[in-house]
Design an enzyme around this catalytic site. Structure first.
Site, PDB file in Angstrom:
ATOM      1  N   CYS A  71      -0.991 -45.936 -13.201  1.00 28.36           N
ATOM      2  CA  CYS A  71       0.197 -45.089 -13.003  1.00 28.36           C
ATOM      3  C   CYS A  71       0.933 -45.414 -11.702  1.00 28.36           C
ATOM      4  O   CYS A  71       2.166 -45.445 -11.669  1.00 28.36           O
ATOM      5  CB  CYS A  71      -0.169 -43.613 -13.066  1.00 28.36           C
ATOM      6  SG  CYS A  71      -1.535 -43.146 -11.989  1.00 28.36           S
ATOM      7  N   HIS A 176      -2.129 -38.530 -10.283  1.00 31.22           N
ATOM      8  CA  HIS A 176      -1.176 -39.267 -11.106  1.00 31.22           C
ATOM      9  C   HIS A 176       0.060 -39.591 -10.270  1.00 31.22           C
ATOM     10  O   HIS A 176       0.403 -38.849  -9.347  1.00 31.22           O
ATOM     11  CB  HIS A 176      -0.798 -38.406 -12.320  1.00 31.22           C
ATOM     12  CG  HIS A 176      -0.133 -39.153 -13.430  1.00 31.22           C
ATOM     13  ND1 HIS A 176      -0.620 -40.332 -13.935  1.00 31.22           N
ATOM     14  CD2 HIS A 176       0.988 -38.873 -14.149  1.00 31.22           C
ATOM     15  CE1 HIS A 176       0.179 -40.748 -14.906  1.00 31.22           C
ATOM     16  NE2 HIS A 176       1.159 -39.893 -15.056  1.00 31.22           N
ATOM     17  N   ASP A 194       7.104 -39.635 -16.881  1.00 35.11           N
ATOM     18  CA  ASP A 194       5.662 -39.897 -16.915  1.00 35.11           C
ATOM     19  C   ASP A 194       5.384 -41.290 -17.473  1.00 35.11           C
ATOM     20  O   ASP A 194       5.790 -41.618 -18.583  1.00 35.11           O
ATOM     21  CB  ASP A 194       4.965 -38.827 -17.757  1.00 35.11           C
ATOM     22  CG  ASP A 194       3.489 -38.761 -17.449  1.00 35.11           C
ATOM     23  OD1 ASP A 194       2.868 -39.821 -17.240  1.00 35.11           O
ATOM     24  OD2 ASP A 194       2.942 -37.641 -17.411  1.00 35.11           O
TER      25      ASP A 194
END
Lengths: 197, 197
Positions: A71, A176, A194
């Site tokens: 991520c 994240h 995301d």
């Protein structure tokens, strides 16, 4: 992509029920899907208020992360492509492109594949490739954070990547990274692009 | 991503000058960058006119192609994810996701890696996974094409993937597949969510 209430960053975690495999996960009720009628409306407002200026460059360069722990690398790659930072590594054939699996700086890629990058490693990695301002959530007031959101989202030459707890958002996993795509000042909500699939 | 004039599909090809490597290519003058001021304005109009309804699902599921010849597989994967077609292959860990390199039907993946898919192979591949209507450009009037663009772009449960010549658009390469993200009826222009990096 999901629109997440800035004020809800510290809610109580609720682990998901056990399952064998997942094809996407349902968003918790306090998060709004970008593609839902409410998400579209929030985006339209942000766009009309001038707080989605960077969205277009980001979404043009958006790609999902290549590994579950990429991520941080993936968020940085999207932003480097959106900024058109030169010197991207050769991807395939004659094509150069910033890509998560080709970012090799500050952290060994094989270790990142297993456990991702820490906040400090991410900051180091970003500094390797572009001008970077690093802010820790516990050193920034909510007012400053919102002011930064407004300022970043009204431009297309500077971008914000947030490091946040998915657990605190009642989502799967925990630490994240994702870029911010837009800010809705009327509802005080941010669009999180995301990088997870 | 770029906004392309529907009327310009058949313009004279102009090959790019030779170069060693490329980090993106400049768009020809008749195509408008999604992230430019004019591109943003075209998108806003399309959105306000209700012709960007499917854009949100598509852009949430957008990823660039994993290989230079995977434009067809990549376009189909984006649409399958946008439609939330169940039964996606396992990607990594417990996560299921439609992904270009995991679509193995109608064409051998190693051959696709070298030379992509033909129009008929693409149609076959799409039919393997979802309800599909196949239309050949030479069997469809311009009016029907524009009517289809309007109808598809005003919904989020049906998507259009176009097969077109990048050469005819004065871009690098030739046969290409990409999903359509929006339609601007005032300028008669379509937003092509180009899967190429």
């Amino acid at each position: 992509m999901s629109t997440k209430k800035v004020t809800n960053l510290l809610e109580t975690p609720q682990p998901p029920p056990p399952q064998m495999t997942f094809q996407g996960r349902k968003l918790p009720d306090h998060l709004i899907n970008f593609a839902s009628p409410a998400g579209k409306e929030l985006f339209k407002q942000a766009l009309n208020d001038g707080y989605a200026e960077g969205y277009f460059n980001l979404s043009s360069c958006f790609s999902h992360q290549m590994e579950p722990a990429y991520c941080g690398l993936s968020s940085l790659s999207i932003v480097l492509n959106a900024l058109q930072v030169t010197g991207a590594p050769v991807w395939k054939g004659p094509w150069r492109w910033w890509s998560d699996e080709l970012l090799n700086c500050c952290a060994e890629i094989e270790i990142v594949k297993k456990s991702g990058v820490t906040f400090d490693q991410f900051a180091c990695l970003a500094r390797c490739h572009c001008d970077t301002i690093v802010k820790r959530a516990n050193k920034v007031s909510k007012e400053e954070f919102i002011s930064d959101l407004k300022s970043v989202c009204s431009r297309s030459d500077i971008f914000m990547i947030i490091s946040f707890s998915r657990q605190a958002m009642q989502q799967t996993g925990d630490g994240h990274f994702s870029p911010i795509g837009a800010y809705n000042s009327e509802q005080n909500m941010a669009l999180v692009l995301d990088t997870a699939r």
